[in-house]
Design a protein around this motif. Structure first.
Motif, PDB file in Angstrom:
ATOM      1  N   SER A 202      31.658  37.200  49.077  1.00  0.00           N
ATOM      2  CA  SER A 202      33.066  37.582  48.996  1.00  0.00           C
ATOM      3  C   SER A 202      33.914  36.379  48.599  1.00  0.00           C
ATOM      4  O   SER A 202      33.514  35.225  48.759  1.00  0.00           O
ATOM      5  N   ASN A 203      35.111  36.664  48.079  1.00  0.00           N
ATOM      6  CA  ASN A 203      36.012  35.606  47.634  1.00  0.00           C
ATOM      7  C   ASN A 203      36.466  34.776  48.829  1.00  0.00           C
ATOM      8  O   ASN A 203      36.984  35.319  49.807  1.00  0.00           O
ATOM      9  N   ARG A 357      28.589  39.626  35.989  1.00  0.00           N
ATOM     10  CA  ARG A 357      29.549  39.879  37.063  1.00  0.00           C
ATOM     11  C   ARG A 357      30.013  38.608  37.774  1.00  0.00           C
ATOM     12  O   ARG A 357      31.023  38.626  38.486  1.00  0.00           O
ATOM     13  N   SER A 358      29.299  37.485  37.630  1.00  0.00           N
ATOM     14  CA  SER A 358      29.751  36.246  38.278  1.00  0.00           C
ATOM     15  C   SER A 358      29.810  35.072  37.305  1.00  0.00           C
ATOM     16  O   SER A 358      29.801  33.921  37.720  1.00  0.00           O
ATOM     17  N   SER A 387      34.988  42.152  41.344  1.00  0.00           N
ATOM     18  CA  SER A 387      34.653  42.044  42.765  1.00  0.00           C
ATOM     19  C   SER A 387      34.763  40.640  43.320  1.00  0.00           C
ATOM     20  O   SER A 387      35.318  40.437  44.403  1.00  0.00           O
ATOM     21  N   TRP A 388      34.226  39.638  42.631  1.00  0.00           N
ATOM     22  CA  TRP A 388      34.074  38.311  43.220  1.00  0.00           C
ATOM     23  C   TRP A 388      35.192  37.358  42.827  1.00  0.00           C
ATOM     24  O   TRP A 388      35.866  36.803  43.685  1.00  0.00           O
ATOM     25  N   SER A 389      35.405  37.150  41.545  1.00  0.00           N
ATOM     26  CA  SER A 389      36.398  36.164  41.122  1.00  0.00           C
ATOM     27  C   SER A 389      37.821  36.620  41.419  1.00  0.00           C
ATOM     28  O   SER A 389      38.696  35.800  41.701  1.00  0.00           O
ATOM     29  N   SER A 467      26.568  30.325  39.946  1.00  0.00           N
ATOM     30  CA  SER A 467      27.260  31.465  40.526  1.00  0.00           C
ATOM     31  C   SER A 467      28.026  31.029  41.771  1.00  0.00           C
ATOM     32  O   SER A 467      28.220  29.835  42.004  1.00  0.00           O
ATOM     33  N   ASN A 468      28.461  32.001  42.577  1.00  0.00           N
ATOM     34  CA  ASN A 468      29.226  31.687  43.784  1.00  0.00           C
ATOM     35  C   ASN A 468      28.363  31.729  45.038  1.00  0.00           C
ATOM     36  O   ASN A 468      28.835  31.991  46.135  1.00  0.00           O
ATOM     37  N   PHE A 469      27.068  31.495  44.866  1.00  0.00           N
ATOM     38  CA  PHE A 469      26.130  31.409  45.968  1.00  0.00           C
ATOM     39  C   PHE A 469      25.023  30.445  45.574  1.00  0.00           C
ATOM     40  O   PHE A 469      24.891  30.067  44.399  1.00  0.00           O
TER      41      PHE A 469
END
Length: 525
Positions: A202-203, A357-358, A387-389, A467-469
């Motif tokens: 999640s953001n 998506r990311s 969803s994420w950014s 990515s964000n993970f």
């Protein structure tokens, strides 16, 4: 109109400069937290940056940003003057306040909507000389520590400096010889009262105030929506990506577009789809519902997609090849040039579906996104998400970029008005709130580097991520680490559904969460 444009430019400059200042502050806070005796110069530098940020916010009448900056600065001024000590508890408060400051800068136009009393009150209470330091000292023994310096804090730099040791230790013993806290003591020390989700990507800034306000406004007026919102969102996305408006297809998510693509492009019982092992399970589900088989090929080294094998395996019955870039769950980023070369080698009827998506978290994004190759690759379908950014994970909204003829075909082949006006309105609000979007990207990229380095220093095997993970394995079994981290108050993502039971992923959070995550990992390992 001219005044509005001038204010927009001034606000944009303020946000950009503030992000640079916050980056400098974060770097100094990292240095402070690893040292029991931070240098006066470091404290003075952070104080100076905060005062500069405070004055800049005042000029734009961003009252709350100015006030929070001033409150943090005042406490650091007292630390500099030795009026109060920079204990671990005070550092926790400063970092929490700093995270809220990040959030307010990302919502600069609406910063006055924040209730800053809950942010400034801990700072005000701690900065009062007298009983507070004593209260802190009496709390520390309850966490099974005799002194505050050997804390289980993240240690992003290879060599800790000026770390006093109160008990004799053998220097050649295991690294970081500290007294481990029990999970309950750790949670108490860091004030963790409920589980911190680092599994859902999640953001870390939540959702922008512009989106929250738009959703509330739409909820109050949902009986009278006007037509044209979808066209406005499509126009905004086309402008953002510098592509023709006819190339944008809106949907409730990337999965819906994938389903539509396979239904219209694949012959059930005859065609197949290619991807690779350890990928998103939802791809198999969608393919099965469309009556085609998804064949997964072995990956290359470091979880890289096997592009050569995909090209060699593709034939006239290959309806599509699906690639996630950056990859899920590894975070591996494929250069767009390699994918563009691959698209030219596929059979004419084979679509290349790239799930991006990311991709906004890749650096630089243009090196990884296929958007710049859209006009040159007629078989290309790019999937994107809010969803994420944009922080809209709770709002089902996505879109695809493809050639205009295919987009028109897809649009005519589905039911009219497939997306809720509420979702479209939230997307429009998010798209128009640039400072939140860019603040999110900056926060993720900085945090990702810190978490990557911190995990490596703890002896973990860490996979490079765009990515964000981050995906990693620890010196202890993944199942055991997952359980122990839950006890400490953190939920990581197990990868059993991907067939990777020995690996975990951690979402990149804000500065406070990243710091506490690494502290918990250090306490366990």
């Amino acid at each position: 109109m001219t005044d509005d444009l001038h204010e927009d430019v001034a606000l944009q400059n303020f946000v950009e400069q503030s992000l640079d200042k916050l980056d400098q502050i974060e770097n100094e806070l990292i240095q402070m937290e690893k040292s029991a005796s931070p240098s006066a110069a470091s404290v003075a530098q952070v104080y100076g940056i905060l005062i500069s940020l405070k004055e800049s916010a005042s000029l734009l009448e961003l009252t709350n940003i100015s006030m929070v900056s001033g409150k943090i600065g005042k406490v650091l001024d007292q630390v500099y003057k030795n009026e109060i000590q920079l204990s671990n508890d005070l550092l926790n408060i400063i970092i929490d306040s700093f995270d809220k400051l990040n959030e307010m800068v990302s919502n600069a136009t609406l910063s006055n909507d924040y209730d800053i009393r809950i942010i400034t009150l801990p700072l005000e209470m701690y900065s009062k000389p007298g009983p507070t330091p004593a209260a802190v000292e009496t709390e520390i023994p309850n966490t099974q520590e005799t002194v505050p310096d050997p804390e289980p804090e993240p240690d992003p730099d290879p060599i800790p400096v000026q770390e006093p040791v109160t008990e004799p230790e053998i220097k050649n013993s295991a690294p970081h010889p500290v007294t481990r806290l029990t999970p309950a003591a750790f949670r108490k020390k860091y004030g963790i009262k409920k589980e911190i989700d680092l599994a859902s990507n999640s953001n870390p800034l939540g959702v922008s105030k512009a989106v929250s306000n738009a959703i509330v406004n739409m909820a109050n007026n949902c009986s009278a929506f006007e037509n044209g919102s979808a066209d406005s969102l499509r126009f905004g996305l086309a402008k953002q990506h510098d592509v023709p408006e006819e190339c944008v297809l809106l949907a409730e998510g990337a999965v819906e577009i994938l389903d539509l693509t396979l239904r219209l492009s694949a012959i059930p019982g005859v065609d197949h789809v290619l991807s690779y092992e350890h990928g998103l399970p939802e791809y198999s589900s969608v393919a099965a519902l469309c009556g085609v088989e998804l064949l997964r090929l072995p990956r290359g080294r470091n979880f890289s997609p096997p592009l050569d094998r995909l090209v060699k395996t593709a034939n006239n019955n290959t309806a599509a090849i699906i690639i996630t870039n950056p990859d899920i769950p590894s975070g591996y980023g494929l250069p767009a040039e390699e994918l563009a070369t691959m698209s030219n080698l596929l059979p004419e009827r084979t679509l290349l579906i790239v799930d991006e998506r990311s991709v906004e978290f890749s650096w630089p994004e243009d090196d990884y996104s296929m958007v710049n190759f859209l006009a040159k690759a007629p078989n290309l379908v790019i999937l994107r998400s809010f969803s994420w950014s944009f922080g809209l994970k709770g709002v089902r909204l996505g879109y695809a970029l493809m050639n205009s003829e295919r987009a028109e075909q897809f649009e005519e082949s589905r039911l009219p008005a497939p997306i809720s006006p509420l979702n479209i309105g939230a997307g429009l609000a998010a798209l128009n709130h640039n400072e939140f979007y860019y603040s999110t990207i900056a926060l993720i990229i900085r945090g990702r580097e810190r978490v990557h380095n911190g995990l490596e220093e703890l002896g973990c095997t860490v996979y490079s991520s765009q990515s964000n993970f981050i995906m990693f394995s620890a010196p202890i079994p993944a199942k055991e680490l997952h359980s122990k981290m839950l006890d400490h108050g953190f939920k990581l993502r197990k990868l059993n559904e991907f067939g990777l039971s020995d690996l975990l992923t951690v979402s990149i959070g804000n500065n406070s969460r990243n710091r506490m995550f690494l502290a918990a990992m250090k306490n366990i390992l």
